[in-house]
Write an enzyme that holds these catalytic residues in place. Structure first.
Site, PDB file in Angstrom:
ATOM      1  N   GLU A   1       0.847  -1.187   0.000  1.00 22.86           N
ATOM      2  CA  GLU A   1       0.000   0.000   0.000  1.00 22.86           C
ATOM      3  C   GLU A   1       0.892   1.250   0.000  1.00 22.86           C
ATOM      4  O   GLU A   1       1.831   1.346   0.790  1.00 22.86           O
ATOM      5  CB  GLU A   1      -0.896   0.003   1.246  1.00 22.86           C
ATOM      6  CG  GLU A   1      -2.010   1.029   1.166  1.00 22.86           C
ATOM      7  CD  GLU A   1      -2.975   0.916   2.347  1.00 22.86           C
ATOM      8  OE1 GLU A   1      -4.177   1.142   2.161  1.00 22.86           O
ATOM      9  OE2 GLU A   1      -2.512   0.605   3.453  1.00 22.86           O
TER      10      GLU A   1
ATOM     11  N   GLY B   1       3.723   0.450  12.724  1.00 22.72           N
ATOM     12  CA  GLY B   1       2.313   0.092  12.722  1.00 22.72           C
ATOM     13  C   GLY B   1       2.046  -1.264  12.138  1.00 22.72           C
ATOM     14  O   GLY B   1       2.679  -2.254  12.498  1.00 22.72           O
TER      15      GLY B   1
ATOM     16  N   MET C   1      -0.220  -3.493   8.563  1.00 21.61           N
ATOM     17  CA  MET C   1      -0.811  -3.429   7.227  1.00 21.61           C
ATOM     18  C   MET C   1      -1.833  -4.545   7.082  1.00 21.61           C
ATOM     19  O   MET C   1      -1.553  -5.705   7.348  1.00 21.61           O
ATOM     20  CB  MET C   1       0.288  -3.565   6.154  1.00 21.61           C
ATOM     21  CG  MET C   1      -0.238  -3.643   4.733  1.00 21.61           C
ATOM     22  SD  MET C   1      -1.192  -2.176   4.293  1.00 21.61           S
ATOM     23  CE  MET C   1      -2.322  -2.877   3.101  1.00 21.61           C
ATOM     24  N   GLU C   2      -3.048  -4.181   6.607  1.00 18.63           N
ATOM     25  CA  GLU C   2      -4.222  -5.040   6.656  1.00 18.63           C
ATOM     26  C   GLU C   2      -4.336  -6.049   5.526  1.00 18.63           C
ATOM     27  O   GLU C   2      -5.447  -6.409   5.118  1.00 18.63           O
ATOM     28  CB  GLU C   2      -5.480  -4.168   6.658  1.00 18.63           C
ATOM     29  CG  GLU C   2      -5.746  -3.390   5.374  1.00 18.63           C
ATOM     30  CD  GLU C   2      -5.190  -1.979   5.367  1.00 18.63           C
ATOM     31  OE1 GLU C   2      -5.662  -1.155   4.567  1.00 18.63           O
ATOM     32  OE2 GLU C   2      -4.273  -1.697   6.168  1.00 18.63           O
ATOM     33  N   ASN C   3      -3.243  -6.565   4.993  1.00 17.67           N
ATOM     34  CA  ASN C   3      -3.315  -7.554   3.921  1.00 17.67           C
ATOM     35  C   ASN C   3      -4.396  -8.602   4.241  1.00 17.67           C
ATOM     36  O   ASN C   3      -4.458  -9.123   5.349  1.00 17.67           O
ATOM     37  CB  ASN C   3      -1.963  -8.260   3.756  1.00 17.67           C
ATOM     38  CG  ASN C   3      -0.809  -7.286   3.766  1.00 17.67           C
ATOM     39  OD1 ASN C   3      -0.667  -6.448   2.895  1.00 17.67           O
ATOM     40  ND2 ASN C   3       0.023  -7.395   4.788  1.00 17.67           N
TER      41      ASN C   3
ATOM     42  N   HIS D   1      -8.064  -2.452  14.762  1.00 16.08           N
ATOM     43  CA  HIS D   1      -8.041  -1.585  13.573  1.00 16.08           C
ATOM     44  C   HIS D   1      -7.787  -2.401  12.308  1.00 16.08           C
ATOM     45  O   HIS D   1      -8.529  -2.311  11.332  1.00 16.08           O
ATOM     46  CB  HIS D   1      -6.950  -0.521  13.749  1.00 16.08           C
ATOM     47  CG  HIS D   1      -6.833   0.430  12.596  1.00 16.08           C
ATOM     48  ND1 HIS D   1      -7.348   1.703  12.620  1.00 16.08           N
ATOM     49  CD2 HIS D   1      -6.260   0.289  11.365  1.00 16.08           C
ATOM     50  CE1 HIS D   1      -7.099   2.300  11.474  1.00 16.08           C
ATOM     51  NE2 HIS D   1      -6.427   1.458  10.696  1.00 16.08           N
ATOM     52  N   GLU D   2      -6.734  -3.196  12.320  1.00 17.10           N
ATOM     53  CA  GLU D   2      -6.372  -3.941  11.106  1.00 17.10           C
ATOM     54  C   GLU D   2      -7.429  -4.986  10.759  1.00 17.10           C
ATOM     55  O   GLU D   2      -7.692  -5.240   9.573  1.00 17.10           O
ATOM     56  CB  GLU D   2      -5.004  -4.595  11.287  1.00 17.10           C
ATOM     57  CG  GLU D   2      -3.871  -3.633  11.583  1.00 17.10           C
ATOM     58  CD  GLU D   2      -3.748  -2.508  10.575  1.00 17.10           C
ATOM     59  OE1 GLU D   2      -4.028  -2.741   9.377  1.00 17.10           O
ATOM     60  OE2 GLU D   2      -3.386  -1.386  10.977  1.00 17.10           O
TER      61      GLU D   2
ATOM     62  N   HIS E   1     -10.354  -3.635   8.890  1.00 15.22           N
ATOM     63  CA  HIS E   1     -10.048  -3.479   7.458  1.00 15.22           C
ATOM     64  C   HIS E   1     -10.409  -4.729   6.648  1.00 15.22           C
ATOM     65  O   HIS E   1     -10.576  -4.645   5.430  1.00 15.22           O
ATOM     66  CB  HIS E   1      -8.557  -3.213   7.263  1.00 15.22           C
ATOM     67  CG  HIS E   1      -8.168  -1.783   7.408  1.00 15.22           C
ATOM     68  ND1 HIS E   1      -8.788  -0.752   6.744  1.00 15.22           N
ATOM     69  CD2 HIS E   1      -7.174  -1.202   8.148  1.00 15.22           C
ATOM     70  CE1 HIS E   1      -8.199   0.394   7.053  1.00 15.22           C
ATOM     71  NE2 HIS E   1      -7.220   0.149   7.911  1.00 15.22           N
TER      72      HIS E   1
END
Length: 780
Positions: free
Chosen positions: A60, A193, A195-197, A228-229, A232
Site C-alpha cells: 500500500e 504500525g 498493514m491489513e493484507n 483496527h487492522e 479493514h
C-alpha cells in the site's frame, strides 16, 4: 515498453487480438528493497544475539508493482496465486493457506491457494525462520500468530484477541469473514504500525507481541491495533474504495470500529475517554489554515501515500463517524453499515454508496449532512448565549463559525451540526444547527450546568457566555466525566486562540477537586506542561512550576506511588503522568522518591513492575549526573527485549545536562541500537528536544541522513512536516524552515507549510501566554 515516469508498461502484440479470454505471461526481475516498500529485506538481532533475516511485503499504496507487474490500482480486483522458491529452512506465509510444498535440497517451492478477487495492494508474502501459535474459532476459521522463532509464545495474547475480535466483527457486519484463515505476522522492524493484507496482516513486532516486560499500555495498543487492522478485513479488503480519494472509507472506519470494539471488550480501560487525546490532536491540526478535508483528490502515487494523514484521515474521520453514529442512533447506523457491506462485497465503493445505505436506514439525507464534513477542511465553533425568564427557565441561541487557532477563513464555511444539549442531569437531546444562528431552544434552568456537547461526542468547540460558563464552573464537580473533559479541552483551545483568558481554564482545572478521572487530569497536566515549557528561562518560571505542583499535588497524594490491585489501566496511566510532571517540574519529594526507587531497581530488577519503570526512569534520567547516566546506560545495554530497550534508552534522552545529552544522542545513533530498531533512532533523538531543543536541532541537522535512512520517501515527508513543530524554539524559525526545505524531498512543500504554521503558532502563543500566566499566578 516500460516508462518509469508514468509507472506504466505498454505491450504491443504481433497481431490484433480477437475478443475472448487470453493469457499474458511475463518474465521479469524485481529488486529486493531495504526500506519497507514492495518486497523488502529486514535484518534483525534476536534475543540471545542471534542474527537473522526476514523478508516481507508492504504494497500500500502503489508498491505491488515493485514486486510483480499488475494493474496496481484498487479498482482492478483480481485473484492471486503465489508460488515462492525460498530456503527450505524458512517458513513462508501469504494470504491463503499452503496447498503444496516441494523441497529441492536447500530450497523449497511453496504454493498457496488462490485468493478471492481483491486489490493488488492487499497481497502479502512473508518468510524467514518463523514459528507460530494457532487456534480455530467456533466458525472454523484458523487464527495464526507468526514471529521470529523463539518469540512466538509472546503472540498468545494477540491470538486470543484475534479470535475475540473476529467473532464480534462477524456479528456486527452481518457477514462472516470469508477467508479460511487469518494470519498475524510480526515483522522485526521494517515499518511502523501494521498493514491489513487480506488474511495475512503484517505488524511491526512491537505492535503485536507482548514479552514478559511489556506494560499495560503496550497491551492496550496491541489490542487496539489488531482491532483496527481486522476491521479493514471488511472496510478496505472485502469492500475497497474505488480510488485513493476515498481512502477515509478504509481508515476512518477502521479507526472508529477499533475504538468501539476496544471499548466494548475492555470497559475498565475507558477507551473512548482516552480517544479524546486523538480527537484533540485532530482538532489541533484542523484548526489551522493549512488543514485539508477528510477526502482529498489524489492524482499520483505520492499523493496517495500522503493521504494517510493520521490527524485528519484517521482521527478526525473516526470522531466524525462517532458523532454520526450518535446522531443517527447505533442500531440505525449498524443497519446502514450492513446494507453497505452486503451491496458492495468483493467490489469497490465510494462515499456516496455509504451515504445512500445510511440514508435508507435512517430516513434522513445523510449525504447533505456528511458531505460538508468530508469535503471541507476545518470544524465549527458553536457559541451558546443563554437567556433566563423570571421563573429561572433558560433558553439558548446557537451560532457557528469556523474555529481557527490563528487567522481567518474568508470562505466562512458552515456545517450541519448535531448539537447534543443537556441541562443538569437531564438526558441529552439533539438540535441540528444548519444555519448561522438558531435561537429559542429550551435548555433547562439557569441555575443548572449546561452541556452543549453532551458526552463529548461532537467534533466541534463550544464557547459559553460568561454567565453560563460561571455556572458550569460552580457545578463542575457534578458533571459527568466526559463533559468535564470536553469543557477542559474547549476552554484551553479558546485560550490558545485568544478567545478566552487563561484564568477561565485554570478555574475549571481547580474545580476538578477530588475527581480522579484519568483523561481530565492528563489534559490538565499536559496543558500545564505546555505553559511550563514556555515559561523556561523567564522570571516567572519558578512561580508557575510551584503553582503547577500545587494543582497536581492533591491528586498525586490520592494516587500515591504504589499500585493497588484494584487499579484500572487509566488510573495507572494517570499516576505516571502526574508523578512524571511533578518530577519534571522539580518537585523535591517526587525526585527523592524516584531516586530511591531507582537505586532499588539497580540492585534488584524485580523491584519495579514494567508499568512503574517508565516514570521512575524518566524522572531520574532528567536530573541524572554522570554516574546515574552510566547506570541507566548499563540497564539499556542489558535489556531483555526490545520493549525494555525502548523504555531504558528513552529515559537517557530526558537528561537535561548538555554534556550528557550529547552522549545520549551519540548512543542513539550508534550500533547499540539493533538493525530492526533503526527507525527508533530518530524518535530517540527527537525525544531529547524537550530538555535541550537547540542542541538537539544541531545534532539532527548534522546526522539527518543517518537518522532518516531507514524511512520510506513518504515517511520522510511527514518527518519534514514535524521538524518546524518540534524545533520551533531551537533556532530562529525561518532558519529551521529553510533547512527543512533544503532536504529537497519531492512533494513536501505543503507538509512543511503545515509544520511551519504550527511552529509560528507556538512562537506566538509563548509571547502571549507567558505574561498572561504570570498575571494569573500573581493575582491568586
Amino acid at each position: 515498453m516500460p516508462n518509469d515516469t508514468t509507472q506504466r508498461t505498454t505491450l504491443t502484440t504481433r497481431a490484433t487480438l480477437t475478443p475472448g479470454r487470453h493469457v499474458l505471461a511475463l518474465a521479469y526481475r524485481g529488486k529486493m528493497e531495504t526500506e519497507p516498500q514492495g518486497l523488502f529485506r529486514q535484518d534483525y538481532v534476536a534475543p540471545g544475539g542471534k542474527h537473522g533475516t526476514m523478508i516481507s511485503t508492504q504494497f500500500e499504496s502503489t508498491d505491488a508493482r515493485r514486486m510483480f507487474p499488475a494493474w496496481d490500482e484498487p479498482a482492478f480486483r483480481a485473484t492471486y496465486q503465489l508460488s515462492a522458491v525460498l530456503p527450505a529452512a524458512w517458513t513462508t506465509v501469504s494470504n491463503m493457506p499452503i496447498v503444496s510444498r516441494v523441497v529441492h535440497g536447500a530450497t523449497a517451492t511453496t504454493t498457496f491457494g488462490r485468493t478471492p478477487k481483491m486489490s493488488s495492494y492487499l497481497v502479502v508474502l512473508s518468510a524467514g525462520d518463523l514459528a507460530h501459535v494457532d487456534g480455530v474459532d467456533a466458525n472454523g476459521t484458523r487464527h495464526e500468530v507468526w514471529a521470529v522463532r523463539g518469540q512466538e509464545q509472546n503472540g498468545r495474547y494477540a491470538l486470543a484477541n484475534s479470535e475475540q475480535i473476529l467473532a464480534a466483527y462477524d456479528a456486527y457486519f452481518g457477514y462472516k469473514f470469508p477467508l479460511p484463515k487469518l494470519s498475524s505476522i510480526a515483522v522485526p522492524g521494517g515499518f511502523l504500525g501494521a498493514m491489513e493484507n487480506w488474511g495475512g496482516i503484517t505488524y511491526n513486532d512491537q505492535a503485536l507481541l507482548l514479552p514478559p516486560t511489556a506494560t499495560i499500555g503496550q497491551k492496550q495498543e496491541v489490542y487496539a491495533t489488531q482491532a483496527h487492522e481486522m476491521a479493514h478485513q471488511w472496510f478496505g479488503d472485502l469492500v475497497t474504495m474505488g480510488w485513493w480519494d476515498d481512502l477515509w472509507l478504509n481508515e476512518s472506519f477502521a479507526s472508529w470500529m477499533a475504538a468501539r470494539q476496544t471499548d466494548r471488550a475492555n470497559p475498565s480501560w475507558l477507551w473512548w475517554q482516552g480517544q479524546d487525546a486523538d480527537k484533540e490532536r485532530a482538532m489541533s491540526a484542523d484548526a489551522r489554515l493549512t488543514s485539508h478535508p477528510i477526502q482529498q483528490h489524489v492524482a499520483n502515487e505520492l499523493e496517495a501515500e500522503a493521504a494517510f494523514d493520521s490527524d485528519i484521515t484517521y482521527a478526525k474521520g473516526q470522531a466524525f463517524l462517532r458523532m454520526t453514529e450518535a446522531y443517527l442512533g447505533p442500531a440505525t447506523f449498524q443497519k446502514g453499515i450492513q446494507t453497505y457491506i452486503q451491496a458492495r462485497k468483493f467490489s469497490n465503493a465510494t462515499g456516496t454508496d455509504l451515504w445512500n445505505a445510511l440514508s435508507a436506514a435512517s430516513g434522513k439525507d445523510v449525504a447533505a449532512y456528511a458531505n460538508r464534513w468530508i469535503f471541507q477542511a476545518g470544524f465549527p465553533l458553536v457559541t451558546v448565549t443563554a437567556s433566563c425568564d423570571s421563573a429561572g427557565n433558560r433558553t439558548i441561541a446557537l451560532a457557528q463559525s469556523r474555529f481557527l487557532l490563528a487567522g481567518n477563513d474568508e470562505k466562512n464555511p458552515s456545517w450541519e451540526i448535531p448539537v447534543g444539549i443537556a441541562s443538569g442531569s437531564a438526558v441529552p437531546h439533539y438540535t441540528m444547527l444548519d444555519a448561522r444562528e438558531r435561537g429559542g431552544i429550551p435548555a433547562g434552568r439557569c441555575d443548572e450546568p449546561l452541556r452543549a456537547n453532551a458526552g463529548d461526542l461532537g467534533f466541534y468547540r463550544v464557547q459559553y457566555d460568561a454567565q453560563t460558563l460561571a455556572t458550569n464552573q460552580r457545578h463542575f464537580g457534578e458533571l459527568p466525566d466526559d463533559d468535564k473533559i470536553a469543557m477542559l479541552d474547549d476552554q484551553w483551545a479558546l485560550v490558545q486562540a485568544g478567545k478566552a483568558q487563561l484564568g477561565t481554564y485554570l478555574a475549571l482545572a481547580k474545580a476538578m477537586g477530588g475527581d480522579t478521572d484519568a483523561r481530565a487530569w492528563t489534559q490538565i497536566a499536559q496543558t500545564l506542561a505546555v505553559i511550563e515549557r514556555d515559561e523556561r528561562g523567564t522570571p516567572g518560571h519558578d512561580a508557575f512550576t510551584a503553582y503547577g505542583r500545587e494543582i497536581l499535588a492533591p491528586i498525586a497524594a490520592t494516587l500515591g506511588w504504589d499500585p493497588k490491585p484494584s487499579d484500572a489501566p487509566p488510573v495507572i496511566e494517570l499516576r505516571h503522568t502526574v508523578l512524571g510532571e511533578l518530577g519534571q517540574w522539580g518537585d523535591p519529594a517526587a525526585i527523592a522518591e524516584a531516586k530511591k526507587r531507582f537505586a532499588a531497581f539497580v540492585r534488584d530488577r524485580s523491584s519495579l513492575t514494567p508499568d512503574d519503570q517508565g516514570v521512575v526512569l524518566t524522572i531520574v534520567g532528567s536530573v541524572a549526573d554522570q554516574a546515574t547516566f552510566d547506570q541507566l546506560h548499563a540497564l539499556a545495554k542489558s535489556a531483555h527485549d526490545e520493549a525494555e530497550m525502548r523504555r531504558f534508552y528513552g529515559a537517557l534522552m530526558d537528561v537535561r545536562d548538555p554534556k550528557l545529552a550529547e552522549q545520549a544522542m551519540q548512543i542513539a545513533i550508534s550500533s547499540e541500537i539493533p538493525a530492526q530498531a533503526a527507525q527508533m533512532k530518530l524518535f530517540l533523538v527527537f525525544g531529547a528536544a524537550n530538555a535541550n531543543p537547540a542542541q538537539t536541532y544541531a545534532f539532527v541537522k548534522a546526522h539527518a541522513s543517518a537518522l532518516m535512512a531507514s524511512y520510506s520517501v513518504m515517511d520522510r515527508v511527514f518527518i519534514a512536516q514535524a521538524i518546524p513543530d518540534v524545533f520551533w524554539d531551537a533556532a530562529p524559525l525561518d532558519e529551521v524552515i529553510a533547512w527543512d526545505k533544503s532536504l529537497a524531498l519531492p512533494g513536501s512543500d505543503a507538509y512543511i507549510a503545515r509544520g511551519a504554521e504550527r511552529g509560528r503558532f507556538s512562537v506566538a502563543l509563548k509571547e502571549r501566554i507567558v505574561p498572561e500566566a504570570d498575571r494569573a499566578i500573581s493575582a491568586r
